[in-house]
Design a protein around this motif. Structure first.
Motif, PDB file in Angstrom:
ATOM      1  N   THR A  86      25.529 -14.513 -43.301  1.00  0.00           N
ATOM      2  CA  THR A  86      26.464 -15.130 -44.234  1.00  0.00           C
ATOM      3  C   THR A  86      25.861 -16.406 -44.808  1.00  0.00           C
ATOM      4  N   SER A  87      25.941 -16.572 -46.123  1.00  0.00           N
ATOM      5  CA  SER A  87      25.406 -17.762 -46.776  1.00  0.00           C
ATOM      6  C   SER A  87      26.250 -18.989 -46.432  1.00  0.00           C
ATOM      7  N   ILE A  88      25.580 -20.120 -46.354  1.00  0.00           N
ATOM      8  CA  ILE A  88      26.236 -21.399 -46.059  1.00  0.00           C
ATOM      9  C   ILE A  88      26.131 -22.282 -47.295  1.00  0.00           C
ATOM     10  N   HIS A  89      27.254 -22.911 -47.654  1.00  0.00           N
ATOM     11  CA  HIS A  89      27.295 -23.711 -48.878  1.00  0.00           C
ATOM     12  C   HIS A  89      27.722 -25.143 -48.592  1.00  0.00           C
ATOM     13  N   GLU A 112      21.793 -20.183 -44.069  1.00  0.00           N
ATOM     14  CA  GLU A 112      22.280 -18.849 -43.704  1.00  0.00           C
ATOM     15  C   GLU A 112      22.585 -18.816 -42.223  1.00  0.00           C
ATOM     16  N   LEU A 113      23.677 -18.153 -41.859  1.00  0.00           N
ATOM     17  CA  LEU A 113      24.066 -18.022 -40.461  1.00  0.00           C
ATOM     18  C   LEU A 113      23.166 -17.014 -39.756  1.00  0.00           C
ATOM     19  N   ARG A 114      22.854 -17.291 -38.510  1.00  0.00           N
ATOM     20  CA  ARG A 114      22.072 -16.384 -37.683  1.00  0.00           C
ATOM     21  C   ARG A 114      22.957 -15.861 -36.542  1.00  0.00           C
ATOM     22  N   SER A 115      22.428 -15.766 -35.330  1.00  0.00           N
ATOM     23  CA  SER A 115      23.208 -15.188 -34.226  1.00  0.00           C
ATOM     24  C   SER A 115      24.336 -16.132 -33.810  1.00  0.00           C
ATOM     25  N   GLY A 116      25.380 -15.560 -33.236  1.00  0.00           N
ATOM     26  CA  GLY A 116      26.498 -16.375 -32.789  1.00  0.00           C
ATOM     27  C   GLY A 116      27.365 -15.620 -31.796  1.00  0.00           C
ATOM     28  N   SER A 117      28.241 -16.383 -31.122  1.00  0.00           N
ATOM     29  CA  SER A 117      29.179 -15.804 -30.172  1.00  0.00           C
ATOM     30  C   SER A 117      30.337 -16.783 -30.018  1.00  0.00           C
ATOM     31  N   GLY A 118      31.554 -16.289 -30.148  1.00  0.00           N
ATOM     32  CA  GLY A 118      32.710 -17.161 -30.029  1.00  0.00           C
ATOM     33  C   GLY A 118      32.719 -18.210 -31.115  1.00  0.00           C
ATOM     34  N   ARG A 119      32.730 -19.478 -30.695  1.00  0.00           N
ATOM     35  CA  ARG A 119      32.752 -20.586 -31.656  1.00  0.00           C
ATOM     36  C   ARG A 119      31.390 -21.268 -31.780  1.00  0.00           C
TER      37      ARG A 119
END
Length: 287
Positions: A234-237, A245-252
């Motif tokens: 997902t692009s970050i603005h 750009e978002l990379r790996s994640g989990s929860g918050r």
């Protein structure tokens, strides 16, 4: 820091590189110094394209019996083993994908390093950050019993991932785009993934130029997510301009590749309609 726990890492597996030329063979290919590998001491490294872009990350550990063990991504291990086989030419090395016979666990919490050695496993302190604990490579189906016998409680993969994400540490191609990512944008310098004094290796020229000409304009940062976690990619603005750009994640928690000025600024950073709050981890050096 939590009490000792371990998580199985089913997305990681092992390749064995054996033979008389194993150290010299890998030395000419990967970003770290394989001569420093010893029992209980591993290095973290990357295999790059000739143009200096990311292909694979790996821990290189002493497997005994004239063998080095490469802990790497499970799904991409067969392709890596095939590539290494092609590179060996006349070198006296063997390459064996042990994905079917070995598994990987991470032990984390205060004093994890005091567990070494772990009988029945190849174990080493994570060379990236001491706080990430110990990695253990064991015959498939045995890691849980080995570690529980030492009084260590099993935790979910998400528990370990939360520690990794909070620390701002990448996890292979979940965070580094294959044939695109640069090592120094993703912490490989500060996290001990590059040896600047070793001889030549594939992709070294661009990696060195990036460092000595101060060409790093983006970095991988840990971020907290103020809402539902957007999908990776997902692009970050910031103020309507794309800054990452978002990379790996989990929860918050997540990692995000961001322009360094955007990460330092007042924000707000927005991805998929939710706000991201970046932090600069203590290990990170910014120009």
């Amino acid at each position: 820091m939590t009490a000792l726990q371990f998580s199985l890492l089913p997305h990681r597996s092992v390749i064995a590189v054996g033979g008389a030329d194993r150290v010299e063979f890998l030395q000419g290919l990967i970003s770290n110094d394989t001569t420093k590998v010893a029992p209980g001491h591993a290095v973290w490294a990357a295999l790059l394209t000739p143009q200096g872009r990311f292909l694979n990350d790996m821990f290189v550990a002493d497997g005994g019996d004239d063998t080095l063990l490469l802990e790497t991504e499970r799904e991409r291990a067969p392709a890596l083993a095939k590539k290494l086989t092609l590179y060996k030419l006349r070198s006296k090395v063997t390459v064996e994908d042990r994905s079917a016979t070995m598994e990987v666990a991470a032990v984390f919490g205060a004093g994890a390093e005091k567990l070494l050695p772990i009988e029945g496993a190849i174990a080493f302190v994570d060379p990236r950050l001491p706080g990430l604990g110990v990695r253990a490579l064991a015959p498939v189906g045995t890691a849980s019993a080995l570690l529980q016998a030492r009084g260590i409680a099993e935790a979910s993969l998400e528990a370990y991932d939360a520690l990794r994400l909070e620390s701002g540490v990448p996890d292979g191609s979940r965070d580094l785009r294959i044939e695109k990512a640069l090592l120094l944008e993703n912490g490989f310098d500060e996290l001990n993934g590059v040896d600047w004094k070793k001889g030549c290796y594939m992709g070294q020229e661009l990696t060195a130029r990036t460092k000595y000409r101060a060409l790093v304009r983006k970095r991988l940062f840990p971020v907290s997510v103020e809402g539902a976690l957007p999908a990776p990619g997902t692009s970050i603005h910031l103020d309507g301009q794309e800054v990452g750009e978002l990379r790996s994640g989990s929860g918050r928690r997540a990692l995000a590749l961001l322009q360094t000025e955007a990460a330092r600024g007042p924000g707000p950073l927005i991805a998929g309609g939710v706000q991201l709050i970046p932090t600069i981890p203590p290990w990170m050096r910014l120009a």
